[in-house]
Write a protein that holds these residues in place. Sequence first.
Motif, PDB file in Angstrom:
ATOM      1  N   GLU A   1     -63.010   7.733  46.496  1.00  0.00           N
ATOM      2  CA  GLU A   1     -61.667   7.325  46.102  1.00  0.00           C
ATOM      3  C   GLU A   1     -60.693   7.434  47.265  1.00  0.00           C
ATOM      4  OE1 GLU A   1     -60.528   9.846  42.877  1.00  0.00           O
ATOM      5  OE2 GLU A   1     -60.184  11.605  44.136  1.00  0.00           O
ATOM      6  N   ASN A   2     -60.998   8.345  48.217  1.00  0.00           N
ATOM      7  CA  ASN A   2     -60.148   8.505  49.395  1.00  0.00           C
ATOM      8  C   ASN A   2     -60.731   7.828  50.633  1.00  0.00           C
ATOM      9  OD1 ASN A   2     -57.917  10.288  48.424  1.00  0.00           O
ATOM     10  ND2 ASN A   2     -59.655  11.592  47.886  1.00  0.00           N
ATOM     11  N   GLN A   3     -61.946   7.291  50.508  1.00  0.00           N
ATOM     12  CA  GLN A   3     -62.613   6.562  51.580  1.00  0.00           C
ATOM     13  C   GLN A   3     -62.674   7.389  52.868  1.00  0.00           C
ATOM     14  OE1 GLN A   3     -60.096   2.981  50.915  1.00  0.00           O
ATOM     15  NE2 GLN A   3     -62.027   1.947  50.477  1.00  0.00           N
ATOM     16  N   THR A   4     -63.236   8.584  52.710  1.00  0.00           N
ATOM     17  CA  THR A   4     -63.384   9.516  53.820  1.00  0.00           C
ATOM     18  C   THR A   4     -64.826  10.010  53.879  1.00  0.00           C
ATOM     19  OG1 THR A   4     -62.858  11.410  52.396  1.00  0.00           O
ATOM     20  CG2 THR A   4     -61.019  10.408  53.584  1.00  0.00           C
ATOM     21  N   TYR A   5     -65.195  10.567  55.032  1.00  0.00           N
ATOM     22  CA  TYR A   5     -66.396  11.384  55.099  1.00  0.00           C
ATOM     23  C   TYR A   5     -66.088  12.728  54.430  1.00  0.00           C
ATOM     24  CZ  TYR A   5     -68.673   8.319  58.542  1.00  0.00           C
ATOM     25  OH  TYR A   5     -69.269   7.267  59.172  1.00  0.00           O
ATOM     26  N   LEU A   6     -67.104  13.288  53.774  1.00  0.00           N
ATOM     27  CA  LEU A   6     -66.920  14.585  53.116  1.00  0.00           C
ATOM     28  C   LEU A   6     -68.230  15.365  53.179  1.00  0.00           C
ATOM     29  CD1 LEU A   6     -65.043  15.289  49.803  1.00  0.00           C
ATOM     30  CD2 LEU A   6     -67.296  16.298  50.206  1.00  0.00           C
ATOM     31  N   LEU A   7     -68.188  16.540  53.771  1.00  0.00           N
ATOM     32  CA  LEU A   7     -69.329  17.460  53.750  1.00  0.00           C
ATOM     33  C   LEU A   7     -69.048  18.517  52.697  1.00  0.00           C
ATOM     34  CD1 LEU A   7     -71.975  18.668  54.924  1.00  0.00           C
ATOM     35  CD2 LEU A   7     -70.511  20.023  56.446  1.00  0.00           C
ATOM     36  N   SER A   8     -69.946  18.636  51.724  1.00  0.00           N
ATOM     37  CA  SER A   8     -69.820  19.650  50.680  1.00  0.00           C
ATOM     38  C   SER A   8     -70.924  20.670  50.911  1.00  0.00           C
ATOM     39  CB  SER A   8     -69.944  18.982  49.305  1.00  0.00           C
ATOM     40  OG  SER A   8     -69.561  19.855  48.281  1.00  0.00           O
ATOM     41  N   ILE A   9     -70.584  21.781  51.564  1.00  0.00           N
ATOM     42  CA  ILE A   9     -71.600  22.707  52.058  1.00  0.00           C
ATOM     43  C   ILE A   9     -71.609  23.995  51.232  1.00  0.00           C
ATOM     44  CG2 ILE A   9     -70.081  23.759  53.826  1.00  0.00           C
ATOM     45  CD1 ILE A   9     -73.728  22.790  54.469  1.00  0.00           C
TER      46      ILE A   9
ATOM     47  N   ASP B   1     -66.242   3.503  62.925  1.00  0.00           N
ATOM     48  CA  ASP B   1     -66.166   2.111  62.475  1.00  0.00           C
ATOM     49  C   ASP B   1     -66.411   1.991  60.976  1.00  0.00           C
ATOM     50  OD1 ASP B   1     -65.593   1.109  64.998  1.00  0.00           O
ATOM     51  OD2 ASP B   1     -67.709   0.866  65.519  1.00  0.00           O
ATOM     52  N   LEU B   2     -67.243   2.892  60.421  1.00  0.00           N
ATOM     53  CA  LEU B   2     -67.526   2.821  58.993  1.00  0.00           C
ATOM     54  C   LEU B   2     -66.272   3.081  58.171  1.00  0.00           C
ATOM     55  CD1 LEU B   2     -69.580   2.426  56.745  1.00  0.00           C
ATOM     56  CD2 LEU B   2     -70.112   4.869  56.898  1.00  0.00           C
ATOM     57  N   LEU B   3     -65.415   3.968  58.650  1.00  0.00           N
ATOM     58  CA  LEU B   3     -64.146   4.223  57.956  1.00  0.00           C
ATOM     59  C   LEU B   3     -63.331   2.937  57.864  1.00  0.00           C
ATOM     60  CD1 LEU B   3     -63.035   7.597  59.555  1.00  0.00           C
ATOM     61  CD2 LEU B   3     -63.513   7.244  57.139  1.00  0.00           C
ATOM     62  N   ALA B   4     -63.150   2.288  59.010  1.00  0.00           N
ATOM     63  CA  ALA B   4     -62.338   1.068  59.054  1.00  0.00           C
ATOM     64  C   ALA B   4     -62.970  -0.050  58.236  1.00  0.00           C
ATOM     65  CB  ALA B   4     -62.149   0.633  60.500  1.00  0.00           C
ATOM     66  N   GLU B   5     -64.289  -0.204  58.346  1.00  0.00           N
ATOM     67  CA  GLU B   5     -64.979  -1.263  57.607  1.00  0.00           C
ATOM     68  C   GLU B   5     -64.876  -1.045  56.094  1.00  0.00           C
ATOM     69  OE1 GLU B   5     -68.898  -1.073  59.130  1.00  0.00           O
ATOM     70  OE2 GLU B   5     -68.339  -1.774  61.149  1.00  0.00           O
ATOM     71  N   THR B   6     -65.041   0.200  55.669  1.00  0.00           N
ATOM     72  CA  THR B   6     -64.967   0.508  54.242  1.00  0.00           C
ATOM     73  C   THR B   6     -63.580   0.211  53.694  1.00  0.00           C
ATOM     74  OG1 THR B   6     -66.663   2.223  54.439  1.00  0.00           O
ATOM     75  CG2 THR B   6     -65.229   2.328  52.512  1.00  0.00           C
ATOM     76  N   ARG B   7     -62.564   0.631  54.423  1.00  0.00           N
ATOM     77  CA  ARG B   7     -61.195   0.428  53.944  1.00  0.00           C
ATOM     78  C   ARG B   7     -60.775  -1.035  54.010  1.00  0.00           C
ATOM     79  NH1 ARG B   7     -58.206   5.966  56.210  1.00  0.00           N
ATOM     80  NH2 ARG B   7     -59.491   7.379  54.942  1.00  0.00           N
ATOM     81  N   SER B   8     -61.415  -1.782  54.897  1.00  0.00           N
ATOM     82  CA  SER B   8     -61.121  -3.211  54.982  1.00  0.00           C
ATOM     83  C   SER B   8     -61.777  -3.976  53.837  1.00  0.00           C
ATOM     84  CB  SER B   8     -61.615  -3.766  56.324  1.00  0.00           C
ATOM     85  OG  SER B   8     -61.461  -5.159  56.381  1.00  0.00           O
ATOM     86  N   MET B   9     -62.995  -3.600  53.485  1.00  0.00           N
ATOM     87  CA  MET B   9     -63.736  -4.310  52.446  1.00  0.00           C
ATOM     88  C   MET B   9     -63.298  -3.896  51.043  1.00  0.00           C
ATOM     89  SD  MET B   9     -67.870  -4.615  52.005  1.00  0.00           S
ATOM     90  CE  MET B   9     -67.994  -5.316  53.652  1.00  0.00           C
ATOM     91  N   TYR B  10     -63.101  -2.574  50.859  1.00  0.00           N
ATOM     92  CA  TYR B  10     -62.728  -2.042  49.548  1.00  0.00           C
ATOM     93  C   TYR B  10     -61.317  -1.457  49.669  1.00  0.00           C
ATOM     94  CZ  TYR B  10     -67.774  -2.381  49.087  1.00  0.00           C
ATOM     95  OH  TYR B  10     -69.062  -2.836  49.082  1.00  0.00           O
ATOM     96  N   THR B  11     -60.347  -2.177  49.152  1.00  0.00           N
ATOM     97  CA  THR B  11     -58.946  -1.858  49.472  1.00  0.00           C
ATOM     98  C   THR B  11     -58.301  -0.944  48.427  1.00  0.00           C
ATOM     99  OG1 THR B  11     -58.324  -3.965  48.428  1.00  0.00           O
ATOM    100  CG2 THR B  11     -58.608  -3.962  50.815  1.00  0.00           C
ATOM    101  N   PHE B  12     -59.035   0.112  48.041  1.00  0.00           N
ATOM    102  CA  PHE B  12     -58.514   1.045  47.039  1.00  0.00           C
ATOM    103  C   PHE B  12     -57.162   1.625  47.450  1.00  0.00           C
ATOM    104  CE2 PHE B  12     -63.228   2.452  46.565  1.00  0.00           C
ATOM    105  CZ  PHE B  12     -63.543   1.257  45.945  1.00  0.00           C
ATOM    106  N   LEU B  13     -57.094   2.118  48.670  1.00  0.00           N
ATOM    107  CA  LEU B  13     -55.878   2.811  49.115  1.00  0.00           C
ATOM    108  C   LEU B  13     -54.712   1.841  49.257  1.00  0.00           C
ATOM    109  CD1 LEU B  13     -57.425   5.254  51.749  1.00  0.00           C
ATOM    110  CD2 LEU B  13     -56.866   5.700  49.352  1.00  0.00           C
ATOM    111  N   LYS B  14     -55.010   0.646  49.765  1.00  0.00           N
ATOM    112  CA  LYS B  14     -53.974  -0.360  49.980  1.00  0.00           C
ATOM    113  C   LYS B  14     -53.424  -0.893  48.664  1.00  0.00           C
ATOM    114  CE  LYS B  14     -54.978  -2.743  53.734  1.00  0.00           C
ATOM    115  NZ  LYS B  14     -55.554  -3.865  54.562  1.00  0.00           N
TER     116      LYS B  14
END
Length: 276
Positions: free
Chosen positions: A206-214, A255-268
Amino acid sequence: MQKPDPLRLLGCQVAIPNVVCAGDRDRHVASVCERIANHLAESGPVDLIVLPELCTMTYSREAFELLDDLAEPLDGLSVTRFAELARAVNAMVVFGMARRTDTGFRISQVMLSETGKVVACYDKMHLCQYGASCEKEFFERGEKMAVVDLKGWKIAPLICYDIRIPEMTRALVLEHHADLLLHCGAYFRDESFATWHSFATTRAMENQTYLLSINRAGSDYGNSLFCSPWMDENHPAVAFAEHAEQFRIFELDPDLLAETRSMYTFLKDRHPKYSL
């Protein structure tokens, strides 16, 4: 905004013995640092090393009753040991400990630069009081979030129960521009364990971020998870061992961050106002 460099992250699902005194804690921390250094000697350098919540001690009511002995200030031996590790392997280290303050105790994630300097200390803002958790009886809650920069990445820690409060990760991403969330937990296999991964994957997507849950390792723990900004049947989250201690390295691609946010514009596509 300048694009971040690729980032190598080491997630450490570490085994934690029964720690009942400061001497136990100090021997355990020294052993963990040695195991991490040995792993990196074989696997090659990383930029960031992440350990779980309260990784210097046992997570239990019995241990919390010993906080007068087990908790430490920011100039204590655990910070000193992990700072030595940071300098030795030239990487940022993020680890959890019980922190002694002037007014009581806090559950903290300490963030050390590659030179061993404390660059941030995040105190858990949302204390858990159900299942195997009794944190409100022993700890004070924190009052502010933390974000640090590393190689162009904005990195923010959150601790265990924090993941279940969506306002926190939303604010970290929207207001403070975090693009890597470090969710450091002590997830015991109680009634809430089965829902933890759903919260982690949702917060990442939902936030289009990397997340490590350790998580920590052990028969009652394990199952850490690494999430990308986008996950599906062809790009699933990466699971750690079910119980065993495990160190895993991940390559984060900006690049994956930018590509994800460009393709799936949840935040925008958020509406400027949500009201009845």
